[in-house]
Design a protein around this motif. Structure first.
Motif, PDB file in Angstrom:
ATOM      1  N   ILE A   1       0.836  -1.200   0.000  1.00  0.00           N
ATOM      2  CA  ILE A   1       0.000   0.000   0.000  1.00  0.00           C
ATOM      3  C   ILE A   1       0.873   1.253   0.000  1.00  0.00           C
ATOM      4  CG2 ILE A   1      -1.571   1.350   1.447  1.00  0.00           C
ATOM      5  CD1 ILE A   1      -2.956  -0.881  -0.058  1.00  0.00           C
TER       6      ILE A   1
ATOM      7  N   GLN B   1       0.003   5.407  -0.858  1.00  0.00           N
ATOM      8  CA  GLN B   1      -1.138   5.535   0.044  1.00  0.00           C
ATOM      9  C   GLN B   1      -0.724   5.144   1.455  1.00  0.00           C
ATOM     10  OE1 GLN B   1      -4.426   2.899  -0.838  1.00  0.00           O
ATOM     11  NE2 GLN B   1      -5.945   4.328  -0.032  1.00  0.00           N
TER      12      GLN B   1
ATOM     13  N   PHE C   1      -6.033   3.376   3.757  1.00  0.00           N
ATOM     14  CA  PHE C   1      -6.515   2.128   3.151  1.00  0.00           C
ATOM     15  C   PHE C   1      -7.507   1.431   4.082  1.00  0.00           C
ATOM     16  CE2 PHE C   1      -6.034  -2.524   2.815  1.00  0.00           C
ATOM     17  CZ  PHE C   1      -6.421  -2.729   1.495  1.00  0.00           C
TER      18      PHE C   1
ATOM     19  N   TRP D   1      -6.699  -2.787  -7.348  1.00  0.00           N
ATOM     20  CA  TRP D   1      -6.381  -1.633  -6.505  1.00  0.00           C
ATOM     21  C   TRP D   1      -5.145  -0.901  -7.011  1.00  0.00           C
ATOM     22  CZ3 TRP D   1      -9.501   0.292  -2.856  1.00  0.00           C
ATOM     23  CH2 TRP D   1      -8.985   1.233  -1.962  1.00  0.00           C
ATOM     24  N   SER D   2      -4.187  -1.650  -7.520  1.00  0.00           N
ATOM     25  CA  SER D   2      -2.937  -1.048  -8.014  1.00  0.00           C
ATOM     26  C   SER D   2      -3.027  -0.654  -9.480  1.00  0.00           C
ATOM     27  CB  SER D   2      -1.773  -2.033  -7.829  1.00  0.00           C
ATOM     28  OG  SER D   2      -1.903  -3.140  -8.709  1.00  0.00           O
TER      29      SER D   2
ATOM     30  N   CYS E   1      -6.453   2.956  -6.604  1.00  0.00           N
ATOM     31  CA  CYS E   1      -6.034   4.037  -5.708  1.00  0.00           C
ATOM     32  C   CYS E   1      -5.102   5.007  -6.438  1.00  0.00           C
ATOM     33  CB  CYS E   1      -5.333   3.455  -4.474  1.00  0.00           C
ATOM     34  SG  CYS E   1      -3.686   2.800  -4.804  1.00  0.00           S
TER      35      CYS E   1
END
Length: 357
Positions: free
Chosen positions: A184, A189, A194, A282-283, A320
């Motif tokens: 993360i 982030q 998160f 998410w990435s 994100c």
């Protein structure tokens, strides 16, 4: 037809179901606009995954901490898989867990399939399979973490297992969250931000105990040949953020690397980390959720335990990153429902391609 007497055997009726599938005329795939992987070949080679010493994350030297974090991020980008040592889980605990697991699976199939213990989570084979390539030669108990401390899940029969499983689950949760924080942070982030968006705790995460019996028929005759492999676990990607796996030394885990199947060499007391679909989304595809499988051994049984870092069903999974997202936003609940629906229709999941923009 291969047959077993299951009254006293610990093996589930895998061979009967597998042989029926080899002779079935059922069409195993329905027409769809989505590509389903059909890579069923034997591995091209055997490789050692990136091996990362997690003690570097606790180093007093800032450069050492950064170097370790960089190795984790690189392996997640290039492989989607890596092994970790000095992870803080004692070899004694790993051995205790293995002993309890072996003792459990050595019980008769009739008892395992009717005992309703461990949250009534016993499963074997693949009920939705319509062809051999969709069938998993394995059995498992799959428990949510919020049940591992419940005495009612174990009963008197498994009372010695409860404390071991509780300690093991806590240890795996620590490793999973340690690795997740590195990943993360690498995305720019903060872990606190998160965790405000995504809840991964005892209510949502799972522990799965696996056994892959030797792939043999009556009299011990192997069902595997030069032309045929039998999946202990069919090719798939994981539907979570990440998975922590402890396996024995038998081998059989394969993954896709550079469009080829490669066999993973076991490392004593190491843990395997693999990224799931949610971290790939998410990435924004920086991290890879890689297709992997287990090939059943014709002569030896194999054991493993997997910890799955999953969010709550209403957690919204989106990129994100600041640049345009590859995927539409979706909740974990929506994702699971689509995976289950595709598994019923096609015999296997389709996955992230369902949610491409």
């Amino acid at each position: 037809m291969v047959t077993f007497n299951f009254k006293d055997s610990s093996n589930p009726p895998l061979a009967d179901h597998y042989v029926k599938l080899t002779t079935s005329k059922t069409n195993s795939y329905q027409e769809t606009g989505l590509r389903l992987s059909r890579q069923e070949s034997k591995p091209d080679e055997s490789e050692e995954l990136p091996l990362i010493d997690l003690s570097g994350l606790a180093s007093a030297d800032e450069e050492e901490r950064a170097k370790c974090a960089s190795k984790i991020a690189s392996a997640s980008t290039e492989w989607g898989f890596f092994q970790v040592v000095n992870h803080g889980v004692s070899p004694k605990l790993l051995s205790q867990m293995r002993r309890e697991q072996v003792k459990l699976f050595n019980e008769s199939f009739s008892w395992k399939s009717t005992c309703r213990l461990l949250n009534n989570s016993y499963r074997w084979g693949t009920p939705t399979a319509t062809s051999p390539e969709q069938f998993s030669w394995s059995e498992a108990f799959h428990m949510p973490l919020n049940k591992v401390s419940d005495p009612a899940c174990y009963g008197e029969e498994l009372s010695s297992m409860r404390e071991v499983v509780m300690e093991y689950a806590e240890a795996m949760q620590r490793v999973a969250k340690l690795v997740a924080e590195v990943l993360i942070t690498n995305l720019g982030q903060k872990m606190e931000a998160f965790e405000e968006q995504i809840r991964c705790d005892e209510q949502t995460c799972y522990l799965r105990m696996n056994r892959y019996p030797a792939a043999s028929g009556s009299g011990g005759s192997p069902l595997i040949s030069q032309e045929r492999i039998i999946h202990g676990l069919v090719p798939h990607t994981d539907s979570d953020f990440l998975t922590i796996l402890h396996q024995d030394q038998v081998g059989g885990l394969h993954l896709i690397k550079d469009s080829k199947w490669v066999a993973v060499k076991p490392v004593q007391n190491a843990l395997i980390v693999n990224l799931g679909d949610l971290f790939q989304a998410w990435s924004n595809d920086l991290y890879k959720s890689v297709e992997h499988r287990v090939i059943a051994n014709p002569n030896m049984e194999r054991f493993s335990v997997a910890y799955f870092l999953c969010p709550s069903h209403d957690s919204v999974i989106g990129s994100c990153c600041n640049h345009p997202s590859v995927y539409k936003s979706f909740t974990f609940g929506e994702y699971r429902r689509k995976v289950q629906e595709d598994s019923r229709i096609f015999g296997r999941k389709v996955g992230l391609s369902r949610f491409l923009r």
